[in-house]
Scaffold this motif. Structure first.
Motif, PDB file in Angstrom:
ATOM      1  N   MET A   1     -15.781   0.274  -3.370  1.00 44.00           N
ATOM      2  CA  MET A   1     -14.732   0.706  -4.272  1.00 44.00           C
ATOM      3  C   MET A   1     -15.301   0.780  -5.696  1.00 44.00           C
ATOM      4  O   MET A   1     -15.957  -0.148  -6.159  1.00 44.00           O
ATOM      5  CB  MET A   1     -13.566  -0.275  -4.191  1.00 44.00           C
ATOM      6  CG  MET A   1     -12.444   0.021  -5.136  1.00 44.00           C
ATOM      7  SD  MET A   1     -11.136  -1.194  -4.997  1.00 44.00           S
ATOM      8  CE  MET A   1      -9.908  -0.197  -4.200  1.00 44.00           C
ATOM      9  N   LYS A   2     -15.033   1.857  -6.363  1.00 42.25           N
ATOM     10  CA  LYS A   2     -15.585   2.063  -7.705  1.00 42.25           C
ATOM     11  C   LYS A   2     -15.101   1.027  -8.699  1.00 42.25           C
ATOM     12  O   LYS A   2     -15.839   0.651  -9.607  1.00 42.25           O
ATOM     13  CB  LYS A   2     -15.263   3.463  -8.220  1.00 42.25           C
ATOM     14  CG  LYS A   2     -16.242   4.478  -7.724  1.00 42.25           C
ATOM     15  CD  LYS A   2     -16.224   5.718  -8.556  1.00 42.25           C
ATOM     16  CE  LYS A   2     -17.339   6.600  -8.034  1.00 42.25           C
ATOM     17  NZ  LYS A   2     -17.264   7.953  -8.355  1.00 42.25           N
ATOM     18  N   GLN A   3     -13.887   0.551  -8.538  1.00 39.96           N
ATOM     19  CA  GLN A   3     -13.379  -0.415  -9.504  1.00 39.96           C
ATOM     20  C   GLN A   3     -14.160  -1.724  -9.459  1.00 39.96           C
ATOM     21  O   GLN A   3     -14.370  -2.356 -10.490  1.00 39.96           O
ATOM     22  CB  GLN A   3     -11.885  -0.648  -9.293  1.00 39.96           C
ATOM     23  CG  GLN A   3     -11.084   0.576  -9.677  1.00 39.96           C
ATOM     24  CD  GLN A   3      -9.602   0.428  -9.486  1.00 39.96           C
ATOM     25  OE1 GLN A   3      -9.139  -0.595  -8.998  1.00 39.96           O
ATOM     26  NE2 GLN A   3      -8.855   1.440  -9.871  1.00 39.96           N
ATOM     27  N   ILE A   4     -14.628  -2.111  -8.292  1.00 46.83           N
ATOM     28  CA  ILE A   4     -15.452  -3.316  -8.187  1.00 46.83           C
ATOM     29  C   ILE A   4     -16.779  -3.089  -8.897  1.00 46.83           C
ATOM     30  O   ILE A   4     -17.262  -3.958  -9.631  1.00 46.83           O
ATOM     31  CB  ILE A   4     -15.682  -3.707  -6.710  1.00 46.83           C
ATOM     32  CG1 ILE A   4     -14.360  -4.074  -6.030  1.00 46.83           C
ATOM     33  CG2 ILE A   4     -16.683  -4.861  -6.613  1.00 46.83           C
ATOM     34  CD1 ILE A   4     -13.644  -5.267  -6.599  1.00 46.83           C
ATOM     35  N   HIS A  33     -10.411   4.033 -14.722  1.00 51.49           N
ATOM     36  CA  HIS A  33     -10.649   2.869 -13.859  1.00 51.49           C
ATOM     37  C   HIS A  33     -10.349   1.572 -14.603  1.00 51.49           C
ATOM     38  O   HIS A  33      -9.746   0.655 -14.045  1.00 51.49           O
ATOM     39  CB  HIS A  33     -12.093   2.854 -13.340  1.00 51.49           C
ATOM     40  CG  HIS A  33     -12.344   3.831 -12.238  1.00 51.49           C
ATOM     41  ND1 HIS A  33     -11.712   3.768 -11.020  1.00 51.49           N
ATOM     42  CD2 HIS A  33     -13.171   4.882 -12.169  1.00 51.49           C
ATOM     43  CE1 HIS A  33     -12.132   4.748 -10.241  1.00 51.49           C
ATOM     44  NE2 HIS A  33     -13.023   5.452 -10.931  1.00 51.49           N
ATOM     45  N   GLN A  36      -6.652   0.912 -14.756  1.00 52.23           N
ATOM     46  CA  GLN A  36      -6.170   0.450 -13.461  1.00 52.23           C
ATOM     47  C   GLN A  36      -6.564  -1.008 -13.216  1.00 52.23           C
ATOM     48  O   GLN A  36      -5.766  -1.804 -12.714  1.00 52.23           O
ATOM     49  CB  GLN A  36      -6.722   1.345 -12.334  1.00 52.23           C
ATOM     50  CG  GLN A  36      -6.311   2.796 -12.429  1.00 52.23           C
ATOM     51  CD  GLN A  36      -4.813   2.980 -12.541  1.00 52.23           C
ATOM     52  OE1 GLN A  36      -4.058   2.444 -11.742  1.00 52.23           O
ATOM     53  NE2 GLN A  36      -4.375   3.713 -13.538  1.00 52.23           N
TER      54      GLN A  36
END
Length: 59
Positions: A1-4, A33, A36
Protein backbone atom coordinates in the motif's frame (compact mmCIF):
# COMPACT_ATOMS: atom_id res chain seq x y z
CA UNK A 1 0.00 0.00 0.00
CA UNK A 2 1.41 3.37 -0.99
CA UNK A 3 0.34 5.04 2.22
CA UNK A 4 2.57 2.72 4.25
CA UNK A 5 5.49 3.54 1.97
CA UNK A 6 4.73 7.24 2.34
CA UNK A 7 4.72 6.81 6.13
CA UNK A 8 8.06 5.00 5.98
CA UNK A 9 9.49 7.83 3.91
CA UNK A 10 8.13 10.36 6.41
CA UNK A 11 9.82 8.43 9.19
CA UNK A 12 13.06 8.73 7.25
CA UNK A 13 12.68 12.51 7.12
CA UNK A 14 12.03 12.72 3.40
CA UNK A 15 10.39 15.77 1.84
CA UNK A 16 7.29 15.58 -0.36
CA UNK A 17 9.50 16.05 -3.42
CA UNK A 18 11.80 13.20 -2.38
CA UNK A 19 8.85 10.91 -1.70
CA UNK A 20 7.33 11.78 -5.08
CA UNK A 21 10.59 10.98 -6.84
CA UNK A 22 10.96 7.67 -4.99
CA UNK A 23 7.39 6.59 -5.79
CA UNK A 24 7.39 8.02 -9.32
CA UNK A 25 4.30 10.11 -8.60
CA UNK A 26 3.58 13.83 -8.46
CA UNK A 27 3.96 15.94 -5.34
CA UNK A 28 0.19 16.47 -5.48
CA UNK A 29 -0.29 12.70 -5.21
CA UNK A 30 1.99 12.64 -2.16
CA UNK A 31 -0.01 15.48 -0.59
CA UNK A 32 -3.24 13.56 -1.24
CA UNK A 33 -1.79 10.48 0.47
CA UNK A 34 -0.65 12.63 3.40
CA UNK A 35 -4.14 14.08 3.84
CA UNK A 36 -5.59 10.56 3.88
CA UNK A 37 -2.93 9.38 6.34
CA UNK A 38 -3.52 12.31 8.69
CA UNK A 39 -7.27 11.72 8.56
CA UNK A 40 -6.99 7.97 9.24
CA UNK A 41 -4.48 8.37 12.06
CA UNK A 42 -6.04 11.47 13.60
CA UNK A 43 -2.77 13.34 13.15
CA UNK A 44 -2.36 17.02 12.41
CA UNK A 45 1.22 16.94 11.16
CA UNK A 46 3.96 14.67 9.83
CA UNK A 47 5.54 14.01 13.20
CA UNK A 48 2.26 13.01 14.82
CA UNK A 49 1.49 10.74 11.87
CA UNK A 50 4.83 8.92 12.18
CA UNK A 51 4.51 8.54 15.95
CA UNK A 52 0.94 7.22 15.66
CA UNK A 53 1.88 4.85 12.84
CA UNK A 54 4.77 3.50 14.93
CA UNK A 55 2.54 3.04 17.97
CA UNK A 56 0.08 1.07 15.84
CA UNK A 57 2.85 -1.08 14.39
CA UNK A 58 2.25 0.16 10.86
CA UNK A 59 5.87 1.15 10.34
Amino acid sequence: MKQIVVLQCLGGGMSNREIAERLCVTEDAVKWHLRQIFKELGASNRTEAVIEAQSRGLI
